[in-house]
Each structure stands twice: as C-alpha cells, then as structure tokens.
Design a protein around this motif. Sequence first.
Motif, PDB file in Angstrom:
ATOM      1  N   SER A  53       0.831  -1.210   0.000  1.00  0.00           N
ATOM      2  CA  SER A  53       0.000   0.000   0.000  1.00  0.00           C
ATOM      3  C   SER A  53       0.865   1.259   0.000  1.00  0.00           C
ATOM      4  O   SER A  53       0.487   2.284  -0.581  1.00  0.00           O
ATOM      5  CB  SER A  53      -0.942  -0.004   1.207  1.00  0.00           C
ATOM      6  OG  SER A  53      -0.229   0.147   2.419  1.00  0.00           O
ATOM      7  N   GLN A  54       2.036   1.192   0.648  1.00  0.00           N
ATOM      8  CA  GLN A  54       2.950   2.336   0.637  1.00  0.00           C
ATOM      9  C   GLN A  54       3.497   2.576  -0.766  1.00  0.00           C
ATOM     10  O   GLN A  54       3.616   3.724  -1.212  1.00  0.00           O
ATOM     11  CB  GLN A  54       4.090   2.093   1.628  1.00  0.00           C
ATOM     12  CG  GLN A  54       3.655   2.144   3.086  1.00  0.00           C
ATOM     13  CD  GLN A  54       4.730   1.666   4.040  1.00  0.00           C
ATOM     14  OE1 GLN A  54       5.668   0.964   3.646  1.00  0.00           O
ATOM     15  NE2 GLN A  54       4.616   2.017   5.307  1.00  0.00           N
ATOM     16  N   SER A 134      -7.119   8.512  -2.495  1.00  0.00           N
ATOM     17  CA  SER A 134      -7.646   7.190  -2.131  1.00  0.00           C
ATOM     18  C   SER A 134      -6.523   6.258  -1.698  1.00  0.00           C
ATOM     19  O   SER A 134      -6.659   5.506  -0.717  1.00  0.00           O
ATOM     20  CB  SER A 134      -8.404   6.583  -3.315  1.00  0.00           C
ATOM     21  OG  SER A 134      -8.861   5.284  -3.012  1.00  0.00           O
ATOM     22  N   ALA A 135      -5.397   6.299  -2.414  1.00  0.00           N
ATOM     23  CA  ALA A 135      -4.250   5.449  -2.059  1.00  0.00           C
ATOM     24  C   ALA A 135      -3.689   5.838  -0.696  1.00  0.00           C
ATOM     25  O   ALA A 135      -3.244   4.978   0.076  1.00  0.00           O
ATOM     26  CB  ALA A 135      -3.170   5.562  -3.127  1.00  0.00           C
ATOM     27  N   LYS A 137      -5.439   7.076   1.875  1.00  0.00           N
ATOM     28  CA  LYS A 137      -6.352   6.518   2.880  1.00  0.00           C
ATOM     29  C   LYS A 137      -6.232   4.995   2.959  1.00  0.00           C
ATOM     30  O   LYS A 137      -6.348   4.417   4.041  1.00  0.00           O
ATOM     31  CB  LYS A 137      -7.789   6.924   2.547  1.00  0.00           C
ATOM     32  CG  LYS A 137      -8.103   8.391   2.829  1.00  0.00           C
ATOM     33  CD  LYS A 137      -7.994   8.683   4.311  1.00  0.00           C
ATOM     34  CE  LYS A 137      -8.304  10.125   4.634  1.00  0.00           C
ATOM     35  NZ  LYS A 137      -8.178  10.392   6.093  1.00  0.00           N
ATOM     36  N   SER A 138      -6.003   4.372   1.825  1.00  0.00           N
ATOM     37  CA  SER A 138      -5.840   2.924   1.808  1.00  0.00           C
ATOM     38  C   SER A 138      -4.587   2.512   2.575  1.00  0.00           C
ATOM     39  O   SER A 138      -4.586   1.511   3.300  1.00  0.00           O
ATOM     40  CB  SER A 138      -5.758   2.428   0.365  1.00  0.00           C
ATOM     41  OG  SER A 138      -5.637   1.030   0.315  1.00  0.00           O
ATOM     42  N   ARG A 139      -3.526   3.305   2.438  1.00  0.00           N
ATOM     43  CA  ARG A 139      -2.299   3.021   3.191  1.00  0.00           C
ATOM     44  C   ARG A 139      -2.541   3.175   4.691  1.00  0.00           C
ATOM     45  O   ARG A 139      -2.081   2.372   5.508  1.00  0.00           O
ATOM     46  CB  ARG A 139      -1.186   3.941   2.722  1.00  0.00           C
ATOM     47  CG  ARG A 139       0.201   3.566   3.249  1.00  0.00           C
ATOM     48  CD  ARG A 139       0.591   4.361   4.475  1.00  0.00           C
ATOM     49  NE  ARG A 139       0.487   5.790   4.219  1.00  0.00           N
ATOM     50  CZ  ARG A 139       0.380   6.681   5.185  1.00  0.00           C
ATOM     51  NH1 ARG A 139       0.318   6.306   6.443  1.00  0.00           N
ATOM     52  NH2 ARG A 139       0.294   7.979   4.900  1.00  0.00           N
ATOM     53  N   GLU A 140      -3.297   4.215   5.083  1.00  0.00           N
ATOM     54  CA  GLU A 140      -3.640   4.387   6.495  1.00  0.00           C
ATOM     55  C   GLU A 140      -4.440   3.189   7.003  1.00  0.00           C
ATOM     56  O   GLU A 140      -4.226   2.718   8.133  1.00  0.00           O
ATOM     57  CB  GLU A 140      -4.451   5.671   6.682  1.00  0.00           C
ATOM     58  CG  GLU A 140      -3.641   6.957   6.538  1.00  0.00           C
ATOM     59  CD  GLU A 140      -4.483   8.188   6.815  1.00  0.00           C
ATOM     60  OE1 GLU A 140      -5.719   8.033   7.010  1.00  0.00           O
ATOM     61  OE2 GLU A 140      -3.919   9.293   6.849  1.00  0.00           O
ATOM     62  N   ALA A 141      -5.345   2.702   6.161  1.00  0.00           N
ATOM     63  CA  ALA A 141      -6.155   1.539   6.557  1.00  0.00           C
ATOM     64  C   ALA A 141      -5.271   0.312   6.773  1.00  0.00           C
ATOM     65  O   ALA A 141      -5.480  -0.449   7.737  1.00  0.00           O
ATOM     66  CB  ALA A 141      -7.213   1.257   5.501  1.00  0.00           C
ATOM     67  N   LYS A 280     -12.925   8.891  -1.683  1.00  0.00           N
ATOM     68  CA  LYS A 280     -12.034   9.576  -2.613  1.00  0.00           C
ATOM     69  C   LYS A 280     -12.175   9.033  -4.036  1.00  0.00           C
ATOM     70  O   LYS A 280     -11.964   9.764  -5.006  1.00  0.00           O
ATOM     71  CB  LYS A 280     -10.582   9.426  -2.157  1.00  0.00           C
ATOM     72  CG  LYS A 280     -10.306   9.975  -0.754  1.00  0.00           C
ATOM     73  CD  LYS A 280     -10.653  11.443  -0.648  1.00  0.00           C
ATOM     74  CE  LYS A 280     -10.352  11.978   0.744  1.00  0.00           C
ATOM     75  NZ  LYS A 280     -10.745  13.413   0.878  1.00  0.00           N
ATOM     76  N   MET A 281     -12.556   7.763  -4.149  1.00  0.00           N
ATOM     77  CA  MET A 281     -12.720   7.165  -5.469  1.00  0.00           C
ATOM     78  C   MET A 281     -13.911   7.759  -6.213  1.00  0.00           C
ATOM     79  O   MET A 281     -13.997   7.645  -7.437  1.00  0.00           O
ATOM     80  CB  MET A 281     -12.884   5.653  -5.346  1.00  0.00           C
ATOM     81  CG  MET A 281     -11.611   4.920  -4.925  1.00  0.00           C
ATOM     82  SD  MET A 281     -10.250   5.136  -6.090  1.00  0.00           S
ATOM     83  CE  MET A 281     -10.866   4.186  -7.482  1.00  0.00           C
ATOM     84  N   LYS A 282     -14.834   8.368  -5.474  1.00  0.00           N
ATOM     85  CA  LYS A 282     -15.956   9.035  -6.152  1.00  0.00           C
ATOM     86  C   LYS A 282     -15.451  10.100  -7.115  1.00  0.00           C
ATOM     87  O   LYS A 282     -15.983  10.269  -8.212  1.00  0.00           O
ATOM     88  CB  LYS A 282     -16.886   9.688  -5.128  1.00  0.00           C
ATOM     89  CG  LYS A 282     -17.734   8.735  -4.324  1.00  0.00           C
ATOM     90  CD  LYS A 282     -18.895   9.474  -3.661  1.00  0.00           C
ATOM     91  CE  LYS A 282     -18.432  10.702  -2.923  1.00  0.00           C
ATOM     92  NZ  LYS A 282     -19.548  11.483  -2.362  1.00  0.00           N
ATOM     93  N   GLY A 283     -14.417  10.836  -6.680  1.00  0.00           N
ATOM     94  CA  GLY A 283     -13.877  11.892  -7.534  1.00  0.00           C
ATOM     95  C   GLY A 283     -13.297  11.341  -8.821  1.00  0.00           C
ATOM     96  O   GLY A 283     -13.381  11.979  -9.877  1.00  0.00           O
TER      97      GLY A 283
END
Length: 443
Positions: A53-54, A134-135, A137-141, A280-283
């Motif tokens: 993810s990083q 989005s990436a 936030k995905s990394r934070e997840a 974020k993927m909505k954008g």
Amino acid sequence: MKKFIFLGFLLFSGFLPLLAETAARTVTFNEIWSLVKKNSPKLRAADFDLKASQVAENRAGNHWFPRVYLDARVFGTNDPALSFMSILEERQIGIADFSPLALNQPLDKLYERGTLGLDFPIFEGGAKQSLADSAHKSREAKELEKEADTTGQYAQLAGSYATLLVLSDEEKNLGKLKLNVEEILKDYKIGSKSNPVGYSGLLGLKNLENRLAGLKTQSQARQNILKSQIGIQTQSLKGDWAPTPGKAKDFLDQVFPSMDKPQDSAFVLAAQADADSLEKMKGMETARLFPKVALFGEGYLNGGDRSTATGYTAGAYLQWDLLNIPNIGADEQAADSWEAAKARAKLLKFKAELDSVQSSESLRALNTNLDLMDDSAKLLEEQTETAKSLFKNGSINALQLVEVLARRADLITNRTQAEMDLVQARAMLAVNSGFKEPSIDLQ
C-alpha cells in the motif's frame, strides 16, 4: 565396594544431563511474544500488505510527472504505404518513387525507426488526484489493519498464557486435595463390607479420589493443548516448558494496562479509513465526465538504405468522451459503495462498544464472584479441618466428610472456570477499547 560406588557415580553423572533436558523450563511471556511476532504468518502478511500500500501511495502521488516513452524497431516490408512513408521520413523521395510500378510494387527493404515521446497531462478532471487521495487513505487503513492484527494476536496469546497459569493453579489445588483424600483413605479402618455405613464411606472416598485424578488429568491435558498451540505459533518452542509462576490476575494487570479513556479500536479505525478511501474514489469516477487536456511531443529517427533522418511533432490535445455508455452511473455506484462501507464501519464501531460494555460488566461480576470464592475457599478449608477432626472422633461418618471434600473440588473447578472467563473478558475488552501492545518487558 569403592569400585561399585564409583561406577554408580559415573552412571548417575551420565543421567544428569538427560534429567536436565527433560525438566520443564520456565519461559516468560515476553520471550514467547517475541517469537510469535517474528514468525506469525498473519503479521507477516499484514506487513507485506502495508508495504504494498505504501508503494501504491507513492506511485499514485507521482501522477503529475509526464509520461516519457521510447519505441525502437527494425522491420522489413514491401507494403506500398509503409514503404513510401519510410522513404519519405528518410527525406529521400525522388521522381522515380512516384511511378506506378514503384508505388504499387515496392521492393522488399529493411528500415529502422526510433521514437522518443512525452505526454504531459495538464487537466484530467481530478481523476489522478482522487486516486492519490484514495491510495493515501488505503495506506492508512493497512497500517491500522496491521495494528489490529498485532493487537488481536497479542491479546489471544496473552489469554492463552494466562489460562496456563489458571490451569496450573487448578492442578496444584486438585493435587493437594487428592493427597488429602489419600491420607484419609490410608487411615480408614472401617471399610469392610460387613459394615454397610463404613463401606459406603470407603466407596465415597475412592470415588472422590478417582474424580480428583480425572480432573487433574483433564487440567494437564488442557495445559498440554495450550502449550502445543503456543509452540506452533512460535515455530521454535519445543519440549516441556512452563509459564513464569504467578497469579493470572496479576499477569493480566501487567499485559493489559488500564486505560484512562477507552478509544476506538484499530480494526474500527481501519474500517473507517477504508470507507474514506472509497469516498475519494468518487472523484475519480466523476472525472470521467470531464475532458483531458495535455501537452505532447514526439521525435523520431528513421533510417533505410538511402539515408537517415529525424523529425518531430509537438503540441496539445484534448480528449473528451462525449458519450461512453459504460461510464453512465459510475459516480452513483462509487457513492453507494462509499455509503455501504461507512455503514459497515459504523456497525463495527457499535459492536465494539457493545462488546466493551459487556466485557466491563462481566469483569465487575467476575471479580466480585472470585472474591467470594476466595472467601468460600478459606471457609471450606477450615470446615474441612473441622470435619476431619469430627470424623476421627466419630462425630460424623465418612460420607459426610466426602460431601465437604467434594464441595472443595467443586469450588476449585468453578473458580477455574470463572478465572478463564475473566481472562477472555480482559482480552476482549483490550481488543475493543483501543489497547496497544505495551513496549515494556513482560514476564
């Protein structure tokens, strides 16, 4: 005689290392946790997921960099159009090349062509920026998921270690009670079949002895199962070993320090971060409705049997999908996916809060119950000594003494179950209240 003594000494000395190897060794919780944390496939997978993810975040963050590409090829052809354009790009077209025969039936020739190009997007409707957000936030997840996996495995291992302490204490108490019964049986003199009351008492004592032996064996088996499970998790802990002696309650206070204010657990925060990633993927889906504007440049080197020449093309372009049926509704789909993820994260939060409340209430009840059991144990121990004295002077019969001893056995097993419930409640409360792995050394 001295020779025999010396020989016996040598034989005994030879057995000493074997005895040392078979003796149970004490292993601290910190040692076990270090091995599990190092060798756990689950934590290893979480670590690689985080690294991936990083990398994805770094890649998405570089979206403003231009695309630079190179294309090189060598080819032979007698295709009329390609042959004519290749000679033209050599800048060597002559009058003879416009004859019908040369145009329609060109000779087989070998050409080389190299192209170096650049594509620099200026505006893409925010698609790449949305992907980068989005990436992130995905990394934070993934970070939170790794933390949640670590906390969960830590709590599970601490629970198993504490349960070993509970079962070890139960085995000792059952052993003491069994010895007590055996001492009474050794001195029992009225167990003849001709004395029904005395014989019935003898049967009662033997039955209690067998029950205690069975309970002790069961406790040992449960300990062996837990040790095997822990050994598999460490991938290196083998042989006979034992936890550091102590009370389970004291150990739990050490491995699960009290928190001033409970917080959201890591797995709840991870679910929320996943939902934010989908938001974020909505954008990105909305950006499909906007045009793409970019600068481009391309230079080439073309060669054949006549010459080698270069050329270039540079400018700007606009791409806009005025009608692309598959894109219709993509933004609504992304919005619905985000709402679903938000709802799931909220559900996890409610469940964690409910589990925390239930664990807290269970802990209060269990602690009170254990205190009462400890008082009852003292009273029963005193009652046992009194009953033994009364039995010796004939004031009570053996069956009445067996009843007192059986109550002690019941209290031992009931207390063990209560302590095991306490261990589970403490572990569950830790997982659901934002607990993090302590950085201190644990025994």
